[in-house]
Design a protein around this motif. Sequence first.
Motif, PDB file in Angstrom:
ATOM      1  N   PRO A   1       0.806  -1.229   0.000  1.00  0.00           N
ATOM      2  CA  PRO A   1       0.000   0.000   0.000  1.00  0.00           C
ATOM      3  C   PRO A   1       0.836   1.276   0.000  1.00  0.00           C
ATOM      4  CG  PRO A   1      -0.898  -1.601   1.535  1.00  0.00           C
ATOM      5  CD  PRO A   1       0.413  -2.152   1.077  1.00  0.00           C
ATOM      6  N   GLN A   2       1.965   1.266   0.691  1.00  0.00           N
ATOM      7  CA  GLN A   2       2.839   2.439   0.700  1.00  0.00           C
ATOM      8  C   GLN A   2       3.605   2.566  -0.623  1.00  0.00           C
ATOM      9  OE1 GLN A   2       3.006   0.118   3.454  1.00  0.00           O
ATOM     10  NE2 GLN A   2       1.321   1.347   4.286  1.00  0.00           N
ATOM     11  N   LEU A   3       4.014   1.439  -1.175  1.00  0.00           N
ATOM     12  CA  LEU A   3       4.745   1.470  -2.445  1.00  0.00           C
ATOM     13  C   LEU A   3       3.868   1.973  -3.585  1.00  0.00           C
ATOM     14  CD1 LEU A   3       6.608  -1.954  -2.134  1.00  0.00           C
ATOM     15  CD2 LEU A   3       7.626   0.323  -1.939  1.00  0.00           C
TER      16      LEU A   3
ATOM     17  N   ILE B   1       2.847   4.206  -8.911  1.00  0.00           N
ATOM     18  CA  ILE B   1       2.830   2.758  -9.164  1.00  0.00           C
ATOM     19  C   ILE B   1       1.396   2.239  -9.181  1.00  0.00           C
ATOM     20  CG2 ILE B   1       3.344   0.565  -8.021  1.00  0.00           C
ATOM     21  CD1 ILE B   1       6.117   1.643  -7.414  1.00  0.00           C
ATOM     22  N   GLY B   2       0.553   2.777  -8.301  1.00  0.00           N
ATOM     23  CA  GLY B   2      -0.842   2.349  -8.293  1.00  0.00           C
ATOM     24  C   GLY B   2      -1.549   2.653  -9.591  1.00  0.00           C
TER      25      GLY B   2
ATOM     26  N   GLY C   1      -2.436  -6.934   2.072  1.00  0.00           N
ATOM     27  CA  GLY C   1      -3.829  -6.978   1.640  1.00  0.00           C
ATOM     28  C   GLY C   1      -4.102  -7.930   0.505  1.00  0.00           C
ATOM     29  N   ARG C   2      -3.118  -8.760   0.142  1.00  0.00           N
ATOM     30  CA  ARG C   2      -3.263  -9.630  -1.032  1.00  0.00           C
ATOM     31  C   ARG C   2      -4.489 -10.532  -0.935  1.00  0.00           C
ATOM     32  NH1 ARG C   2       1.868 -13.158  -2.268  1.00  0.00           N
ATOM     33  NH2 ARG C   2       2.660 -11.119  -2.959  1.00  0.00           N
ATOM     34  N   LEU C   3      -4.619 -11.258   0.165  1.00  0.00           N
ATOM     35  CA  LEU C   3      -5.720 -12.217   0.281  1.00  0.00           C
ATOM     36  C   LEU C   3      -7.054 -11.513   0.516  1.00  0.00           C
ATOM     37  CD1 LEU C   3      -4.125 -15.153   2.290  1.00  0.00           C
ATOM     38  CD2 LEU C   3      -3.994 -14.608  -0.131  1.00  0.00           C
ATOM     39  N   ASP C   4      -7.045 -10.432   1.315  1.00  0.00           N
ATOM     40  CA  ASP C   4      -8.295  -9.711   1.572  1.00  0.00           C
ATOM     41  C   ASP C   4      -8.871  -9.141   0.278  1.00  0.00           C
ATOM     42  OD1 ASP C   4      -8.033 -10.231   4.260  1.00  0.00           O
ATOM     43  OD2 ASP C   4      -6.985  -8.364   4.689  1.00  0.00           O
ATOM     44  N   ALA C   5      -8.005  -8.525  -0.533  1.00  0.00           N
ATOM     45  CA  ALA C   5      -8.481  -7.929  -1.784  1.00  0.00           C
ATOM     46  C   ALA C   5      -8.980  -8.999  -2.748  1.00  0.00           C
ATOM     47  CB  ALA C   5      -7.364  -7.113  -2.427  1.00  0.00           C
ATOM     48  N   MET C   6      -8.282 -10.132  -2.792  1.00  0.00           N
ATOM     49  CA  MET C   6      -8.714 -11.224  -3.672  1.00  0.00           C
ATOM     50  C   MET C   6     -10.080 -11.743  -3.244  1.00  0.00           C
ATOM     51  SD  MET C   6      -6.810 -14.876  -4.333  1.00  0.00           S
ATOM     52  CE  MET C   6      -7.757 -16.348  -4.734  1.00  0.00           C
ATOM     53  N   ALA C   7     -10.267 -11.947  -1.928  1.00  0.00           N
ATOM     54  CA  ALA C   7     -11.550 -12.461  -1.438  1.00  0.00           C
ATOM     55  C   ALA C   7     -12.677 -11.483  -1.735  1.00  0.00           C
ATOM     56  CB  ALA C   7     -11.457 -12.728   0.064  1.00  0.00           C
TER      57      ALA C   7
ATOM     58  N   ASP D   1      -1.807  -6.911  -4.474  1.00  0.00           N
ATOM     59  CA  ASP D   1      -0.530  -6.670  -3.796  1.00  0.00           C
ATOM     60  C   ASP D   1      -0.346  -5.220  -3.365  1.00  0.00           C
ATOM     61  OD1 ASP D   1      -0.055  -9.310  -4.365  1.00  0.00           O
ATOM     62  OD2 ASP D   1       2.041  -8.994  -4.879  1.00  0.00           O
ATOM     63  N   LEU D   2      -1.128  -4.315  -3.923  1.00  0.00           N
ATOM     64  CA  LEU D   2      -1.029  -2.898  -3.553  1.00  0.00           C
ATOM     65  C   LEU D   2      -2.178  -2.463  -2.656  1.00  0.00           C
ATOM     66  CD1 LEU D   2       0.037  -1.339  -6.985  1.00  0.00           C
ATOM     67  CD2 LEU D   2       1.491  -2.205  -5.150  1.00  0.00           C
ATOM     68  N   SER D   3      -3.057  -3.400  -2.287  1.00  0.00           N
ATOM     69  CA  SER D   3      -4.240  -3.066  -1.494  1.00  0.00           C
ATOM     70  C   SER D   3      -3.941  -3.182  -0.003  1.00  0.00           C
ATOM     71  CB  SER D   3      -5.398  -3.997  -1.856  1.00  0.00           C
ATOM     72  OG  SER D   3      -5.713  -3.893  -3.232  1.00  0.00           O
TER      73      SER D   3
END
Length: 653
Positions: free
Chosen positions: A374-376, A386-387, A506-512, A550-552
Amino acid sequence: MRADLQALTADTLTELTNRGLVKRAARELERAAPEMTEDDDGTVRATYPDGVTTTLPVGGLDEGTCSCGAAGVCRHVVGLVLAYQAPVAAPAADDATALTSPGRSPGTEPWSPGEFSDDQLAARIGQRAMAAARRVEAAGYVARVHRGRPADPVPSVELPTATVRFLVPHDLGFARTDALAGVRDDVLALAVWAFRVADERAPGETDVQVQVGGAAAPAGGVGLDSAVVLAEAVLREGAVHLGEGLAADIAMVRRDLEAARMRWPLLAVDDLVAQLEAYAERSARYHPEALADHVAELVARHRAVTNGGSALRSRVLGTDEASETPLRRARLDGLGARVSAVGGERVVDLFLAHADSATVLVLRRAYETEDAGPQLAARRVAGVTIGALAGGAVVTESAARSASRTVRLGTRRLSRTEAMTARGSWQDLPRGLIATDLTRLAAELDALPPRPIRARVEAELVRVVPVAEVRSLRYAPGAQRLDAVIADASGTTAVISAVHASCAPGRLDAMATALQGPVRYVSGSVRRGGGGIVIDPLGFAVEDAIVVPDLSPADRATPPAGPAPAATDPLAPALDEALSLLAEVVHRGLQHAPATMSGRLREAAARLRGLGLRRTAEAIETFAGRLGPDPGEAAVAGWVDAYLRVSIANDLR
């Protein structure tokens, strides 16, 4: 009348210039049309109401001149074409068939760019570019030829370095390439020669891949031979015992490979050297398995061109690849991102679809930071966050593409890169990037050559997959893995699988969240696994937005009910053990392998034999029998045989 100008449609004019320029020219034409004249030699002249004069001789839009002073093709040149296509006064009844509607080809007969002669090519691109093309032809190259068809009537050729489209029948002046003008003009000749070969070998096929030239090239070559000697030296001594005495040898190998244009072995040598340097620095980037992979790859490529002949040379060695190709004005659509951690370093890989070449390019950035995804996402590349790059689209005039399909964006003051908002859908991407049929995708994966001899393309297997149905979503707490079963329109299923990483919280949360909502597409790297297709997700298209896991940020959502099915593949631990043992040999060195290594290898072979991998087990046992205090060439060949068999079996499981 100028048939070339009549053949230009709004789409082809947009492809030759840009949509904004075409729209502006059309608006100005509606307000006041210029006065048009045509010379005997076909030169068309336009005089606009404000006094601007524009001239367009035969040979393409780039030949046009205008008194407005704008660089390149201006709106007045486009306006001249549109005005020339405007309907003329009604003809006599007996001449009614001569009326040509604006922007349509006067002829619909099939044609092939292979009809252009070498003299025409030389007149178009010059003798220097022709000489460069002849050198590429001598080394050999692979091209995919697309003949005109109703969905896309423009013939085109996909080359390793560029895509060439022949927008106007029988006219080289309107051939377009996505490479920067004046940098790789030789690709025009390479595309024409590819059509000649396709016309000779497969005249009835709409899409065909051909090998052009390369017949006179030697099987190996000094560069490849010296690279194999280097790889075998690493195998004999091992990373543990190699000193700094290889520096001169490495420099020589690199020089020879560069001179021979062997891009894939050169990249393998670069990666091998990077692993040795990482070990010397005690860096977290060092992995014995990666070092072993690069050693085996160099020998495998040498074997392939030695035993397979010149037909495989360009595919296996990348002799038709340029180290870097500047792109003309390009649109890049974000397909997502991957964030990884290497020690205290964070690496962000941005995956960008380049429609003109129907490829996925990778923009890589590394940062010495402990920041997470999220910071990147707020960091900038060429003035764009990048986002925005990962989940939007950019139009750039300063991009350069490498042989491995990484992309570099210019950061100078005059470099232009503009971000655009994503529409939440990837449906307009080239058909080669969208896998609408999972059964066909599985067949495509099964038909791929073994990984050690394939092209070294970073995002080779990144695809966009339409999601017709989400059938299940399960979380495995122990493995911190989220698995989802999706189906395409015909009911064929695939598994989307992601594992938690602290650098992407946040990878798994965003995917779900994405999969529990109105998801339309998933982008990711596809592979075979468990008898089906497994997708490592990079992004999701939901409604009118792109979600990049990966950015969430993490939202601590409740995990989906029920655990994910436990891994039931018995081959995985057995193959992993064999790969680890063979990598340990490279780490320590053949000449320094412990006395217990032979027995450990035989035990691993017995487990694989029990699981049905008889020939793989035999290769490991053969190598184990050749280990000793003074291993020779047979031990080197035995290790390569064993490693390749285990590695390929692991890729196919």
